[in-house]
Design a protein around this motif. Structure first.
Motif, PDB file in Angstrom:
ATOM      1  N   UNK A 104      68.425  53.543  -7.000  1.00  0.00           N
ATOM      2  CA  UNK A 104      67.620  52.876  -5.984  1.00  0.00           C
ATOM      3  C   UNK A 104      67.431  51.401  -6.315  1.00  0.00           C
ATOM      4  N   UNK A 105      67.076  51.138  -7.557  1.00  0.00           N
ATOM      5  CA  UNK A 105      66.855  49.754  -7.978  1.00  0.00           C
ATOM      6  C   UNK A 105      68.142  48.945  -7.859  1.00  0.00           C
ATOM      7  N   UNK A 106      69.257  49.524  -8.315  1.00  0.00           N
ATOM      8  CA  UNK A 106      70.531  48.806  -8.255  1.00  0.00           C
ATOM      9  C   UNK A 106      70.939  48.520  -6.811  1.00  0.00           C
ATOM     10  N   UNK A 107      70.766  49.510  -5.933  1.00  0.00           N
ATOM     11  CA  UNK A 107      71.127  49.305  -4.536  1.00  0.00           C
ATOM     12  C   UNK A 107      70.249  48.275  -3.849  1.00  0.00           C
ATOM     13  N   UNK A 166      62.124  36.757  -6.472  1.00  0.00           N
ATOM     14  CA  UNK A 166      62.393  37.698  -7.580  1.00  0.00           C
ATOM     15  C   UNK A 166      62.879  39.048  -7.046  1.00  0.00           C
ATOM     16  N   UNK A 167      64.150  39.103  -6.707  1.00  0.00           N
ATOM     17  CA  UNK A 167      64.695  40.303  -6.069  1.00  0.00           C
ATOM     18  C   UNK A 167      64.627  41.524  -6.980  1.00  0.00           C
ATOM     19  N   UNK A 168      64.799  41.319  -8.276  1.00  0.00           N
ATOM     20  CA  UNK A 168      64.749  42.457  -9.193  1.00  0.00           C
ATOM     21  C   UNK A 168      63.363  43.087  -9.193  1.00  0.00           C
ATOM     22  N   UNK A 169      62.330  42.248  -9.238  1.00  0.00           N
ATOM     23  CA  UNK A 169      60.961  42.776  -9.223  1.00  0.00           C
ATOM     24  C   UNK A 169      60.660  43.482  -7.907  1.00  0.00           C
ATOM     25  N   UNK A 200      70.263  41.863 -15.139  1.00  0.00           N
ATOM     26  CA  UNK A 200      70.463  43.206 -15.671  1.00  0.00           C
ATOM     27  C   UNK A 200      71.902  43.636 -15.447  1.00  0.00           C
ATOM     28  N   UNK A 201      72.347  44.538 -16.284  1.00  0.00           N
ATOM     29  CA  UNK A 201      73.670  45.130 -16.128  1.00  0.00           C
ATOM     30  C   UNK A 201      73.517  46.615 -15.836  1.00  0.00           C
ATOM     31  N   UNK A 202      74.526  47.190 -15.202  1.00  0.00           N
ATOM     32  CA  UNK A 202      74.492  48.605 -14.842  1.00  0.00           C
ATOM     33  C   UNK A 202      75.575  49.355 -15.601  1.00  0.00           C
ATOM     34  N   UNK A 203      75.215  50.543 -16.059  1.00  0.00           N
ATOM     35  CA  UNK A 203      76.193  51.371 -16.750  1.00  0.00           C
ATOM     36  C   UNK A 203      77.280  51.833 -15.790  1.00  0.00           C
TER      37      UNK A 203
END
Length: 202
Positions: A72-75, A89-92, A169-172
């Motif tokens: 959800x966060x990544x999308x 701050x899109x990540x927040x 951030x990076x995604x696995x």
């Protein structure tokens, strides 16, 4: 599940009735016991608003039940990526939305548990005075808010213990669109078209 959906359905009915009786327009019928007339415009608008609310709750519930919070966060981060130009701050924002979707069913269950505990103590009996109902409702609201603050503190401590920090951030696993995603997008577009048709077509 029925216990969770009951307050949602009750709120949708409340939204419908508020629009039905308080929207000005052509009168359908006037009930002797109610000074407020029902209107055709209120009937249509109330149905649309109740439909929008139920669709939002059902879609959010399905999303939270079928999608892990990390995805959800990544999308959401990808969807909000253009806003980075404006230094948003899109990540927040993505984390906040994901947490809200994740914990909404939990708060509904907490509310249902509080109501059950109140009923076990003899509360909510037929014939209870309105003042007592309002007082009890205020207590339930305060208890629910305190529970939300406690869960927020626990979540913040857990995120801090896992090394969560602001920044890139990076995604696995990189997310990619698949056939099921396109099918879901088509269904969503159909619901959106139906909603717009109900809202704007005469």
């Amino acid at each position: 599940m029925a216990g969770i959906l009951k307050p949602v359905a009750a709120f949708a009915v409340l939204l419908f009735l508020l629009h039905l009786f308080f929207t000005p327009g052509r009168q359908i019928v006037s009930l002797p016991l109610l000074p407020l007339p029902m209107t055709y415009e209120g009937l249509g608008r109330g149905g649309v608003v109740a439909w929008q609310f139920l669709a939002l709750v059902i879609a959010g519930g399905l999303l939270s039940l079928t999608t892990p919070p990390s995805e959800l966060v990544a999308g959401l981060e990808k969807l909000l990526r253009p806003l980075k130009i404006l230094r948003v701050p899109t990540q927040d924002l993505a984390v906040m939305v994901a947490m809200a979707l994740r914990f909404a069913p939990t708060f509904l269950e907490e509310y249902q548990r509080m109501k059950t505990a109140r009923a076990a103590r003899g509360g909510g009996l037929p014939g209870e005075k309105l003042s007592r109902k309002l007082k009890t409702g205020g207590r339930l609201t305060i208890s629910l808010l305190l529970s939300a603050f406690r869960r927020a503190e626990e979540l913040a401590a857990a995120m801090e213990a896992r090394g969560y920090a602001r920044g890139p951030r990076t995604s696995l696993r990189e997310l990619r669109l698949r056939r099921s995603d396109y099918a879901a997008a088509a269904i969503l577009a159909s619901f959106t078209g139906l909603d717009l048709a109900l809202k704007y077509l005469p």
